[in-house]
Motif scaffolding. Sequence first.
Motif, PDB file in Angstrom:
ATOM      1  N   TRP A   1       0.838  -1.196   0.000  1.00  0.00           N
ATOM      2  CA  TRP A   1       0.000   0.000   0.000  1.00  0.00           C
ATOM      3  C   TRP A   1       0.878   1.254   0.000  1.00  0.00           C
ATOM      4  CZ3 TRP A   1      -1.161   4.458   2.550  1.00  0.00           C
ATOM      5  CH2 TRP A   1      -2.424   5.012   2.364  1.00  0.00           C
ATOM      6  N   SER A   2       1.894   1.276   0.836  1.00  0.00           N
ATOM      7  CA  SER A   2       2.768   2.430   0.938  1.00  0.00           C
ATOM      8  C   SER A   2       3.498   2.712  -0.369  1.00  0.00           C
ATOM      9  CB  SER A   2       3.787   2.219   2.060  1.00  0.00           C
ATOM     10  OG  SER A   2       4.662   3.325   2.177  1.00  0.00           O
ATOM     11  N   SER A   3       3.839   1.656  -1.099  1.00  0.00           N
ATOM     12  CA  SER A   3       4.561   1.837  -2.362  1.00  0.00           C
ATOM     13  C   SER A   3       3.705   2.521  -3.424  1.00  0.00           C
ATOM     14  CB  SER A   3       5.042   0.474  -2.892  1.00  0.00           C
ATOM     15  OG  SER A   3       3.952  -0.304  -3.377  1.00  0.00           O
ATOM     16  N   CYS A   4       2.393   2.596  -3.180  1.00  0.00           N
ATOM     17  CA  CYS A   4       1.471   3.187  -4.155  1.00  0.00           C
ATOM     18  C   CYS A   4       0.966   4.559  -3.742  1.00  0.00           C
ATOM     19  CB  CYS A   4       0.276   2.250  -4.360  1.00  0.00           C
ATOM     20  SG  CYS A   4       0.711   0.627  -5.019  1.00  0.00           S
ATOM     21  N   ARG A   5       1.538   5.149  -2.712  1.00  0.00           N
ATOM     22  CA  ARG A   5       1.024   6.422  -2.216  1.00  0.00           C
ATOM     23  C   ARG A   5       1.089   7.532  -3.270  1.00  0.00           C
ATOM     24  NH1 ARG A   5       3.820   7.905   3.289  1.00  0.00           N
ATOM     25  NH2 ARG A   5       3.018   9.927   2.593  1.00  0.00           N
ATOM     26  N   GLY A   6       2.105   7.508  -4.108  1.00  0.00           N
ATOM     27  CA  GLY A   6       2.225   8.526  -5.150  1.00  0.00           C
ATOM     28  C   GLY A   6       1.091   8.475  -6.149  1.00  0.00           C
ATOM     29  N   TYR A   7       0.590   7.283  -6.404  1.00  0.00           N
ATOM     30  CA  TYR A   7      -0.536   7.135  -7.320  1.00  0.00           C
ATOM     31  C   TYR A   7      -1.830   7.597  -6.659  1.00  0.00           C
ATOM     32  CZ  TYR A   7       2.983   4.199  -9.518  1.00  0.00           C
ATOM     33  OH  TYR A   7       4.154   3.739 -10.065  1.00  0.00           O
ATOM     34  N   LEU A   8      -1.971   7.316  -5.374  1.00  0.00           N
ATOM     35  CA  LEU A   8      -3.181   7.705  -4.655  1.00  0.00           C
ATOM     36  C   LEU A   8      -3.286   9.223  -4.520  1.00  0.00           C
ATOM     37  CD1 LEU A   8      -3.179   4.998  -1.820  1.00  0.00           C
ATOM     38  CD2 LEU A   8      -4.552   5.032  -3.914  1.00  0.00           C
ATOM     39  N   SER A   9      -2.143   9.881  -4.369  1.00  0.00           N
ATOM     40  CA  SER A   9      -2.141  11.334  -4.212  1.00  0.00           C
ATOM     41  C   SER A   9      -2.254  12.063  -5.545  1.00  0.00           C
ATOM     42  CB  SER A   9      -0.868  11.784  -3.493  1.00  0.00           C
ATOM     43  OG  SER A   9       0.285  11.514  -4.283  1.00  0.00           O
ATOM     44  N   GLY A  10      -2.171  11.322  -6.644  1.00  0.00           N
ATOM     45  CA  GLY A  10      -2.260  11.939  -7.963  1.00  0.00           C
ATOM     46  C   GLY A  10      -0.946  12.455  -8.496  1.00  0.00           C
ATOM     47  N   GLU A  11       0.138  12.231  -7.776  1.00  0.00           N
ATOM     48  CA  GLU A  11       1.443  12.707  -8.216  1.00  0.00           C
ATOM     49  C   GLU A  11       2.014  11.844  -9.335  1.00  0.00           C
ATOM     50  OE1 GLU A  11       3.865  12.854  -4.751  1.00  0.00           O
ATOM     51  OE2 GLU A  11       2.406  14.017  -3.601  1.00  0.00           O
ATOM     52  N   GLU A  12       1.568  10.593  -9.432  1.00  0.00           N
ATOM     53  CA  GLU A  12       2.034   9.676 -10.466  1.00  0.00           C
ATOM     54  C   GLU A  12       0.824   9.034 -11.132  1.00  0.00           C
ATOM     55  OE1 GLU A  12       5.068   6.940  -8.997  1.00  0.00           O
ATOM     56  OE2 GLU A  12       5.334   8.254  -7.262  1.00  0.00           O
ATOM     57  N   LYS A  13       0.977   8.635 -12.387  1.00  0.00           N
ATOM     58  CA  LYS A  13      -0.089   7.969 -13.112  1.00  0.00           C
ATOM     59  C   LYS A  13      -0.144   6.499 -12.730  1.00  0.00           C
ATOM     60  CE  LYS A  13      -1.879   7.129 -17.777  1.00  0.00           C
ATOM     61  NZ  LYS A  13      -1.642   7.320 -19.235  1.00  0.00           N
ATOM     62  N   LEU A  14      -1.338   6.005 -12.534  1.00  0.00           N
ATOM     63  CA  LEU A  14      -1.508   4.612 -12.133  1.00  0.00           C
ATOM     64  C   LEU A  14      -1.025   3.673 -13.241  1.00  0.00           C
ATOM     65  CD1 LEU A  14      -2.692   2.854  -9.811  1.00  0.00           C
ATOM     66  CD2 LEU A  14      -4.805   2.744 -11.146  1.00  0.00           C
ATOM     67  N   THR A  15      -0.116   2.785 -12.876  1.00  0.00           N
ATOM     68  CA  THR A  15       0.425   1.811 -13.820  1.00  0.00           C
ATOM     69  C   THR A  15      -0.190   0.441 -13.564  1.00  0.00           C
ATOM     70  OG1 THR A  15       2.235   1.205 -12.329  1.00  0.00           O
ATOM     71  CG2 THR A  15       2.620   3.063 -13.845  1.00  0.00           C
ATOM     72  N   GLU A  16       0.052  -0.490 -14.486  1.00  0.00           N
ATOM     73  CA  GLU A  16      -0.459  -1.851 -14.298  1.00  0.00           C
ATOM     74  C   GLU A  16       0.122  -2.471 -13.027  1.00  0.00           C
ATOM     75  OE1 GLU A  16      -0.093  -4.444 -17.608  1.00  0.00           O
ATOM     76  OE2 GLU A  16      -1.108  -3.103 -19.012  1.00  0.00           O
ATOM     77  N   LYS A  17       1.409  -2.239 -12.766  1.00  0.00           N
ATOM     78  CA  LYS A  17       2.020  -2.805 -11.573  1.00  0.00           C
ATOM     79  C   LYS A  17       1.427  -2.205 -10.303  1.00  0.00           C
ATOM     80  CE  LYS A  17       6.383  -3.682  -9.167  1.00  0.00           C
ATOM     81  NZ  LYS A  17       5.780  -3.333  -7.858  1.00  0.00           N
ATOM     82  N   ALA A  18       1.258  -0.879 -10.305  1.00  0.00           N
ATOM     83  CA  ALA A  18       0.687  -0.229  -9.124  1.00  0.00           C
ATOM     84  C   ALA A  18      -0.741  -0.704  -8.875  1.00  0.00           C
ATOM     85  CB  ALA A  18       0.723   1.285  -9.285  1.00  0.00           C
ATOM     86  N   ALA A  19      -1.514  -0.862  -9.951  1.00  0.00           N
ATOM     87  CA  ALA A  19      -2.881  -1.352  -9.812  1.00  0.00           C
ATOM     88  C   ALA A  19      -2.890  -2.755  -9.213  1.00  0.00           C
ATOM     89  CB  ALA A  19      -3.585  -1.345 -11.166  1.00  0.00           C
ATOM     90  N   ALA A  20      -1.980  -3.605  -9.710  1.00  0.00           N
ATOM     91  CA  ALA A  20      -1.893  -4.957  -9.172  1.00  0.00           C
ATOM     92  C   ALA A  20      -1.473  -4.933  -7.708  1.00  0.00           C
ATOM     93  CB  ALA A  20      -0.911  -5.788  -9.994  1.00  0.00           C
ATOM     94  N   ASP A  21      -0.546  -4.040  -7.348  1.00  0.00           N
ATOM     95  CA  ASP A  21      -0.096  -3.945  -5.957  1.00  0.00           C
ATOM     96  C   ASP A  21      -1.214  -3.448  -5.041  1.00  0.00           C
ATOM     97  OD1 ASP A  21       2.401  -4.870  -6.587  1.00  0.00           O
ATOM     98  OD2 ASP A  21       3.363  -2.898  -6.596  1.00  0.00           O
ATOM     99  N   LEU A  22      -1.997  -2.471  -5.501  1.00  0.00           N
ATOM    100  CA  LEU A  22      -3.111  -1.966  -4.695  1.00  0.00           C
ATOM    101  C   LEU A  22      -4.152  -3.055  -4.461  1.00  0.00           C
ATOM    102  CD1 LEU A  22      -3.692   1.621  -6.140  1.00  0.00           C
ATOM    103  CD2 LEU A  22      -3.133   1.052  -3.761  1.00  0.00           C
ATOM    104  N   LEU A  23      -4.456  -3.813  -5.512  1.00  0.00           N
ATOM    105  CA  LEU A  23      -5.423  -4.898  -5.347  1.00  0.00           C
ATOM    106  C   LEU A  23      -4.881  -5.972  -4.418  1.00  0.00           C
ATOM    107  CD1 LEU A  23      -8.097  -6.201  -6.036  1.00  0.00           C
ATOM    108  CD2 LEU A  23      -7.058  -7.145  -8.109  1.00  0.00           C
ATOM    109  N   CYS A  24      -3.598  -6.263  -4.547  1.00  0.00           N
ATOM    110  CA  CYS A  24      -2.982  -7.274  -3.682  1.00  0.00           C
ATOM    111  C   CYS A  24      -2.972  -6.810  -2.228  1.00  0.00           C
ATOM    112  CB  CYS A  24      -1.568  -7.564  -4.165  1.00  0.00           C
ATOM    113  SG  CYS A  24      -0.870  -9.091  -3.491  1.00  0.00           S
ATOM    114  N   ALA A  25      -2.684  -5.525  -1.996  1.00  0.00           N
ATOM    115  CA  ALA A  25      -2.729  -4.985  -0.641  1.00  0.00           C
ATOM    116  C   ALA A  25      -4.128  -5.121  -0.053  1.00  0.00           C
ATOM    117  CB  ALA A  25      -2.301  -3.513  -0.651  1.00  0.00           C
TER     118      ALA A  25
END
Length: 363
Positions: A219-243
């Motif tokens: 979850w922490s590794s995806c904070r940049g995507y949640l805050s809108g600072e980075e664009k959601l990638t396939e890996k980040a999406a998979a990590d968020l779902l896994c979290a």
Amino acid sequence: MNYYMPVKVFSENNCVPVHSADLAALGSCALIVTGRSSSKKNGSLDDVKAALEAEGIGYTVFDEVEENPSVETIMKARDIGISCDADFVVGVGGGSPLDAAKAIAVMIKNADSTWELLFDSSASPENIPIAAVPTTCGTGSEVTGISVITRHDLRTKMSMAHKVFPDIALCDGKYLLGAPMRVIANTAVDALGHMIESYINSAATPFSRMFVDTGLKLWSSCRGYLSGEEKLTEKAAADLLCASTFGGMAIAHTGTSVPHGLSYTLTYEGGIPHGAAVGLFQSGYLRLADVADRSHILSLAGFESTESLARFIAKISPVQADRELLEKAAENLLRNTKKLASCPYKADREALYDIIGGVICSG
């Protein structure tokens, strides 16, 4: 100690078509339970239908599940499932369709029973098989036995009295990629709440905390995507779902605690989305916890303090709630002795008012 989580989890890209045979093994006719639009937009519904068709399995789609599904919706779907001879259920979507699918599976199996069966703790009803296809990154319902249902007669949300786990979970992060960021943020905050409330819990064990530790790192590794600072990638999406799935595994053992209990009033009375309502109380709940536990969670989640946690949640998942509604939530929770008992510290009126007193609202 013991740990029980009987769901067979498949987590990979193109998960549904790859494991169509596992889906088809559940029965000969499916009732697909989903919401009105999101599963159509993100491709998950089409994937499930194509997988069933490839295996020669018939299906009927029930696409009327609302946010925070009601008893009335459960019973309507039950009647449709019976009329089409469904012998298994496929829940497709966020927590609402997945929770609804569990309750519907119970009521189809017990066709002569009224909806009161869902809340009869003295009963031990069976259910037809269930497959879960999550498309948001919050509830973890695909790996829990929990089904939260809206009771309009009581003007609140309640957990079904029976533990009903899906037989299989088909988890593919690609379904998140087209979701609105507010949905991703709200559901991700719900997942964070599951992990915090499972770790700070009277029923916590090394097993449940193992899932929290791993889930929080993802979850922490995806904070940049949640805050809108980075664009959601396939890996980040998979990590968020896994979290989210790890959070579900944790609460499958412990259940949720005070923040979830407080959130129910905000959702029912104030129309506030579940994840946003849950997030409002995480900082205060954590602030009153054991110092070592609090420091551990903050460190894994990447926050310096409970105040910085509160500011981050308020930024990505803002809430408008007045003092009257917050106090009503606290007073309602004081009557829920089971939820209060899940808190490892004394969750009395003083503690609850301390928690609601520190919330950050957007208006």
